[in-house]
Design an enzyme around this catalytic site. Structure first.
Site, mmCIF file in Angstrom:
data_model
loop_
_atom_site.group_PDB
_atom_site.id
_atom_site.type_symbol
_atom_site.label_atom_id
_atom_site.label_comp_id
_atom_site.label_asym_id
_atom_site.label_seq_id
_atom_site.Cartn_x
_atom_site.Cartn_y
_atom_site.Cartn_z
ATOM 1 N N SER A 181 0.844 -1.193 0.000
ATOM 2 C CA SER A 181 0.000 0.000 0.000
ATOM 3 C C SER A 181 0.878 1.241 0.000
ATOM 4 O O SER A 181 2.026 1.215 0.478
ATOM 5 C CB SER A 181 -0.904 0.019 1.234
ATOM 6 O OG SER A 181 -1.522 1.280 1.413
ATOM 7 N N TYR A 194 -2.813 -0.850 10.232
ATOM 8 C CA TYR A 194 -2.866 -1.252 8.823
ATOM 9 C C TYR A 194 -1.571 -0.870 8.112
ATOM 10 O O TYR A 194 -0.961 -1.693 7.412
ATOM 11 C CB TYR A 194 -4.065 -0.583 8.147
ATOM 12 C CG TYR A 194 -4.153 -0.789 6.655
ATOM 13 C CD1 TYR A 194 -4.738 -1.934 6.125
ATOM 14 C CD2 TYR A 194 -3.669 0.170 5.755
ATOM 15 C CE1 TYR A 194 -4.828 -2.128 4.752
ATOM 16 C CE2 TYR A 194 -3.755 -0.010 4.389
ATOM 17 C CZ TYR A 194 -4.342 -1.164 3.894
ATOM 18 O OH TYR A 194 -4.423 -1.355 2.535
#
Length: 289
Positions: A181, A194
Site C-alpha cells: 500500500s 494497517y
C-alpha cells in the site's frame, strides 16, 4: 479505457456500509474489467491463487488472469454473492475457476488451500497475496489488542502461512505477488496498524525475493493508492468517502481495473528480470521506496 471513463469523486459520495464490505452493495460498483480487452494468453496453462479474489482489486486481477488463460483459485472469506459473481464473469470468458471460502488467519487452513489447489489443478505457478482488512482509529490507544491481532493475522501472517505452504510446489519461473500500500511508504495517521502491516509486507517481499532467488522464483509487490473497493465505504465514514482520492495528482480515486495489468505483467514472462521490487499505482503520488 480512458481517464474520462473512471468515476469522479462526486459519483461515489455518501456511501457507507457495514464491515465486511460487499461489492454488490456499492453504487456505482467498482470498475474491474476492460471489456474491450480480450487478453493475449500471457498466462496460458498456469494456475494462480488470489486471496481476496472475490471483490475489489482481487476481482480485477482474477478476471484479468483468466482472460490471459490462467486457471484461477479465488480465496474469500464472507461474500458468497461477490465470489459467485466473479466466478460467473470468469466463466463468461471460458476461464477455469475454483472458489475456496476460507479464513486465512489460520495457518492450517492456508495449508489446505494450497493442497486443494494442487489436487484440483495439478500445480501452482502464481500466488497473489492480496486480502487485507483495515479499521481506522483516530487515537493509538483506541486500537484494541483484538483489532491489532486481526489486522496483522489477515494482512501479513496469512502471507507467511500461504507462501510457506506454497513454496514446496513452486518451480523455476513461479511468481509471488503481494499487495502492499502507499501507506507503507508514507504512513497514515488513522491507519497505524494497517500501515504497519503493509510495511511488514514490503519487508517480507524484499527479503523473500532474496531468499527464493536461487530457486528462480520471483517475488514482487504492488503498492496501490486510493482505490475504489468495498474496503472504503465499509471502513471510512461519509465525510472521508466524499473526498476519497481527491488528494492525488489525478484528483480521483483509482479503479481496480487500473491495477490489473500490473499484476498480469509481474506474473508473466514480460517481467523475468524483476524481483524484490514495488510498482506504485497511486494516481501520481511520488513515493521513495
Amino acid at each position: 479505457m480512458k481517464d474520462k471513463d473512471m468515476y469522479t469523486p462526486d459519483e461515489i459520495k455518501g456511501q457507507t456500509q457495514k464491515i465486511p464490505g460487499k461489492e454488490s452493495k456499492m453504487k456505482p460498483q467498482p470498475i474491474y474489467d476492460n471489456n474491450d480487452f480480450k487478453g493475449f494468453e500471457r498466462l496460458k496453462g498456469k494456475t494462480a491463487i488470489i486471496t481476496g479474489g472475490d471483490s475489489g482489486i482481487g476481482r480485477a486481477v482474477s478476471v484479468a488472469f483468466a482472460k490471459e488463460g490462467c486457471n484461477v483459485v479465488i480465496v474469500y472469506n464472507i461474500a458468497d454473492d461477490d465470489a459467485n459473481e466473479t466466478k460467473k464473469v470468469i466463466e463468461s470468458y471460458k476461464g477455469n475457476v475454483l472458489l475456496l471460502k476460507a479464513n486465512i488467519k489460520d495457518g492450517t487452513v492456508c495449508k489446505q488451500i494450497i493442497e486443494n489447489t494442487i489436487n484440483h489443478f495439478g500445480g501452482l505457478d502464481i500466488l497473489v497475496n492480496n486480502a487485507a482488512e483495515q479499521h481506522p482509529q483516530t487515537n493509538l490507544e483506541d486500537i484494541t489488542d483484538e483489532q491489532l491481532e486481526n489486522t496483522f493475522k489477515t494482512n501479513i501472517f496469512s502471507m507467511f502461512y500461504l507462501t510457506r505452504a506454497a513454496v514446496p510446489y513452486l518451480k523455476e519461473g513461479s511468481v509471488v505477488i503481494n499487495t502492499s500500500s502507499v501507506t507503507a511508504f508514507r504512513g497514515s495517521k488513522d491507519l497505524i496498524d494497517y500501515s504497519s502491516t503493509k510495511g511488514a509486507v514490503t519487508s517480507f517481499t524484499r527479503s523473500l525475493s532474496a531468499n527464493l532467488a536461487d530457486k528462480k522464483i520471483r517475488v514482487n509487490q504492488v503498492a496501490p493508492g486510493p482505490i475504489w473497493t468495498p474496503l472504503i465505504p465499509s471502513t471510512f465514514d461519509k465525510e472521508k468517502v466524499d473526498v476519497f482520492g481527491q488528494d492525488t495528482p489525478l484528483k480521483r480515486p483509482g479503479q481496480p481495473v487500473e491495477l490489473a495489468e500490473t499484476y498480469v505483467f509481474l506474473a508473466s514472462d514480460g517481467s523475468t528480470y524483476i524481483t524484490g521490487q514495488t510498482i506504485h499505482v497511486n494516481g501520481g503520488e511520488i513515493i521513495n521506496g
